[in-house]
Write an enzyme that holds these catalytic residues in place. Structure first.
Site, short mmCIF file in Angstrom:
data_model
loop_
_atom_site.label_atom_id
_atom_site.label_comp_id
_atom_site.label_asym_id
_atom_site.label_seq_id
_atom_site.Cartn_x
_atom_site.Cartn_y
_atom_site.Cartn_z
N THR A 182 0.83 -1.21 0.00
CA THR A 182 0.00 0.00 0.00
C THR A 182 0.86 1.25 0.00
OG1 THR A 182 -0.27 0.11 2.41
CG2 THR A 182 -1.89 -1.18 1.19
N ASP A 183 2.06 1.20 0.54
CA ASP A 183 2.95 2.36 0.44
C ASP A 183 3.23 2.70 -1.02
OD1 ASP A 183 3.56 3.60 2.85
OD2 ASP A 183 5.08 2.14 3.40
#
Length: 584
Positions: free
Chosen positions: A431-432
Site C-alpha cells: 500500500t505504500d
C-alpha cells in the site's frame, strides 16, 4: 471526442483487463468536469519490454520478483492472491495518459503512451532490487536474512498487527506485557526494518508473551503506550465509499501567480514543472519519484543533517540504497520546519513551484502553518498534495498511518493471501507503493485542472483509499497446486495463464498421468527444459525469480532494468512508460 482513448481491440485481452479497467476508472475521475478535447492514446501490455512469457498478473509476479519478496517472510516465493500488479499498472497507465494530455495542453504534439504489467511489477520491487544489487564496499552483496511475519496471535486466537514508530512506545508496550527490556530491544530493529527487508524475525519470546494474553489485554497495553493494535479478520472488503483522492479548488488568485515555462518539444511530459516534496519513508517519496520520472524537477526538503533514512542499511556511495532508490535525481534543501527561518525556506520554495506534497502526520501542517491555505496565500496556482494513512475514514483519531495497518483495515491482509493461509499483511510495502502512485495521479489531476481553470487546488489521498482500488472477490481466493510455484530440478517454475486454465494439457505435455501428478513430474528436468516444452505446446510459462540481483544481468530484462553504474551503485527499474509522438 473523449480526451483519452485506449489503443488496441475493443475487447481487451483478459490478462490486462483489470489494469485497463483501473486506468479507465482513474482517467474518468481525473477528467470529470474538464472539456472534452485534445485526445491522447494509451496502451497496456503484458510483458512489455521484458523478453519472457510473462503476460498475466501471476506470471509477472513470478518473473519479476514480486512472489520472491512477498514470500520472504514465510520462507518461499508465494503469489499475491489479488490483482495487485494489475492495479499498480492501471495507475501507471492513467499517469502516462494524464501526463501526455497535460503536455499537449501546454503546447506539445499529441503523445501516445504505453506501459505493461511487467513494468508495473518491477516498479513495486524498486527498493528491494536496489538492496539486492548494492555493494556495501566489502565486495559482497547484502542479503536480508531470516524469515517471519510481524503478525502475532493472542491467547484467544486472534491474529493482530501492531504498529509504532517510537522506540520508547515499543519498550513500554512490551514492558506492560511483562517482557524484559533487553528482550524487547532485540525485537525493535527487525520490526522497524521490515519496511525495507520484507521480513520480521522477532524474538520468539515476544510471540510467546502475546500468546499468553487475550486481545483486550494487548489492546490495553497498546492504548497505554501509543501502540496501534489491529485485529485481522477474514473479510476481504475495504470500507465503502472511499474515493482514490479528492480535489478542492484554491481560493481565487489575489496576486500574480507563478507561471511555469511552456513544455519543450521532445522533452518528458512534465518538463518545466517544479515539485517541492517534504516526505518520509515510502508513500510520499514514491509520488515524487514517479513525477520526476515523468520529467518534473523535484526538490526535497529534509531536516538539518539530512533525512535519517539515508543511513538505513545497506549503504553504498555514502547513502542508503533503499533511500536512494526512491530519491535519486531530486535536489535537496535542508530546513528545520520547527523554526521560522525553516518555514520561510519552504514558503520561498513554494512561491516558485507547481506542486507541494507531503505525508506528514495529521495536524502537523496546521501546527507548522504550512497548510493549504497558508501556502495558497503564497502561490495561488499551487497544487497542494497531502497523503495520509487513513484520511477521515477511521474517525478523528486514526491508527498510526502505515502500510501494514492499511492492509488490515483495507481488507488486503485477507485478500492477498489465499485460502489455507492465515490472513496477514504482506511485508512487501504494497500500500505504500500503491499509495504513492495514487498520490502522484492526484497531483496530475490537479495540474490538469489548473491548466483549465488557472487556479491551484488541494489534493488528498491515503493508503486506505489506495488499498481500496485493488479488485478482490468477496471471499478469499482458493489456489490449486498448479497455481503455485512448482519445483523443478534446478529451481521453480510458474505456469502461465493458458497453462493454469488447461491442467490436463499441462499433464500431457510434461508426461504426467494427470494434473495431480504434474507437479511431481516437473522435478525431473530443469526449468529451462520445461519452459521450452511448455512454450512449444502453446502453454507459455516463466521461471520464478528467486534472486533479484539476477534481474540486472538477465538479457531478457535489459530494456526494463538499469544496471549499477558509477553514478548509482545499484540496479533500478527503467521508467515504466514509453512516450511517442503521434503522427497525424
Amino acid at each position: 471526442m473523449s480526451p483519452y482513448q485506449e489503443a488496441g481491440p475493443r475487447t481487451p485481452p483478459a490478462a490486462t483487463r483489470t489494469a485497463r479497467a483501473v486506468a479507465g476508472d482513474l482517467l474518468d475521475r481525473t477528467l470529470d468536469g474538464l472539456p472534452d478535447r485534445v485526445p491522447t492514446v494509451w496502451e497496456v501490455g503484458g510483458a512489455g519490454p521484458v523478453g519472457v512469457d510473462a503476460g498475466d498478473e501471476r506470471a509477472v509476479q513470478a518473473a519479476c520478483g514480486v512472489m520472491h519478496v512477498h514470500g520472504r517472510a514465510t520462507g518461499a516465493p508465494a503469489p499475491l492472491a489479488a490483482d495487485y500488479v494489475s492495479t499498480v499498472t492501471g495507475v501507471l497507465a492513467a499517469q502516462g495518459a494524464t501526463a501526455a494530455l497535460l503536455a499537449r495542453r501546454r503546447g506539445r504534439p499529441p503523445l501516445r503512451t504505453r506501459t505493461s504489467l511487467a513494468q508495473g511489477a518491477l516498479l513495486t520491487v524498486t527498493q528491494y532490487l536496489a538492496a539486492a544489487t548494492a555493494d556495501d564496499g566489502t565486495g559482497t552483496r547484502v542479503t536480508d536474512d531470516g524469515t517471519g511475519l510481524a503478525t502475532l496471535t493472542t491467547a484467544d486466537a486472534v491474529r493482530v498487527e501492531i504498529e509504532t514508530l517510537d522506540p520508547e512506545a515499543w519498550a513500554g508496550f512490551w514492558h506492560r506485557l511483562g517482557v524484559p527490556p533487553r528482550t524487547a530491544g532485540r525485537g525493535w530493529q527487525p520490526f522497524q526494518t521490515r519496511f525495507g527487508t520484507a521480513v520480521c524475525p522477532l524474538p520468539p519470546e515476544l510471540r510467546a508473551v502475546v500468546r499468553a494474553h487475550p486481545l483486550e489485554a494487548v489492546r490495553r497495553a497498546g492504548a497505554e503506550h501509543g501502540v496501534s493494535v489491529a485485529a485481522i479478520g477474514e473479510a476481504t472488503t475495504a470500507p465503502p465509499g472511499l474515493a482514490p483522492w479528492t480535489l478542492a479548488p484554491a481560493p481565487p488568485a489575489g496576486r500574480p501567480p507563478y507561471s511555469p515555462a511552456p513544455a519543450d518539444p521532445g522533452a518528458l511530459p512534465l518538463a518545466g514543472l517544479r515539485v517541492v516534496e517534504s516526505a518520509r519513508r515510502v508513500q510520499g517519496p514514491v509520488a515524487g519519484h514517479v513525477l520526476r520520472l515523468l520529467g518534473a524537477e523535484v526538490v526535497r526538503v529534509e531536516p538539518p543533517g539530512g533525512d535519517p533514512m539515508r543511513g538505513l542499511p545497506p549503504v553504498a556511495g555514502g547513502c542508503s540504497v533503499r533511500f536512494s532508490a526512491l530519491n535519486h535525481g531530486k535536489s535537496v534543501t535542508e530546513a528545520d520546519l520547527t523554526t521560522r527561518p525553516g518555514r520561510e525556506t519552504v514558503r520561498e520554495l513554494v512561491s516558485r513551484a507547481d506542486v507541494f506534497l507531503h505525508n506528514w502526520a495529521p495536524g502537523k501542517a496546521g501546527a507548522l502553518r504550512l497548510d493549504a491555505d497558508a501556502l495558497h496565500a503564497v502561490n495561488p496556482r499551487l497544487v497542494y498534495a497531502s497523503a495520509s494513512g487513513f484520511g477521515t475514514a477511521l474517525g478523528p483519531v486514526p491508527p498510526i498511518g502505515t502500510d501494514y495497518l492499511a492492509q488490515v483495515h483495507g481488507g488486503l491482509a485477507a485478500a492477498l493471501r489465499p485460502v489455507g493461509e492465515p490472513p496477514a499483511p504482506s511485508l512487501m510495502t504494497v500500500t505504500d507503493v500503491l499509495g504513492g502512485l495514487v498520490l502522484a495521479q492526484a497531483v496530475l489531476a490537479g495540474l490538469l485542472a489548473r491548466q483549465e481553470t488557472g487556479r491551484g487546488c488541494r489534493a488528498a489521498s491515503s493508503l486506505l483509499s489506495a488499498a481500496a482500488l485493488v479488485p478482490r472477490p468477496g471471499r478469499r481466493t482458493a489456489l490449486s497446486p498448479l497455481d503455485r510455484p512448482l519445483p523443478t530440478a534446478d529451481g521453480l517454475l510458474y505456469l502461465g495463464a493458458e497453462a493454469r486454465a488447461l491442467p490436463r494439457e499441462v499433464a500431457r505435455t510434461v508426461g504426467a498421468t494427470g494434473p495431480a501428478t504434474a507437479g511431481e513430474r516437473l522435478r525431473a528436468r530443469t526449468t529451462d527444459a520445461w519452459l521450452a516444452e511448455l512454450r512449444a505446446a502453446g502453454l507459455p510459462s516463466v521461471a520464478v525469480r528467486t534472486d533479484l540481483a539476477d534481474l540486472a544481468t538477465d538479457p531478457a530484462f535489459a530494456r526494463a532494468v538499469l544496471p549499477p553504474d558509477e553514478r548509482l551503485p545499484y540496479a533500478r527499474p527503467a521508467a515504466p512508460w514509453e512516450f511517442t509522438e503521434e503522427i497525424r
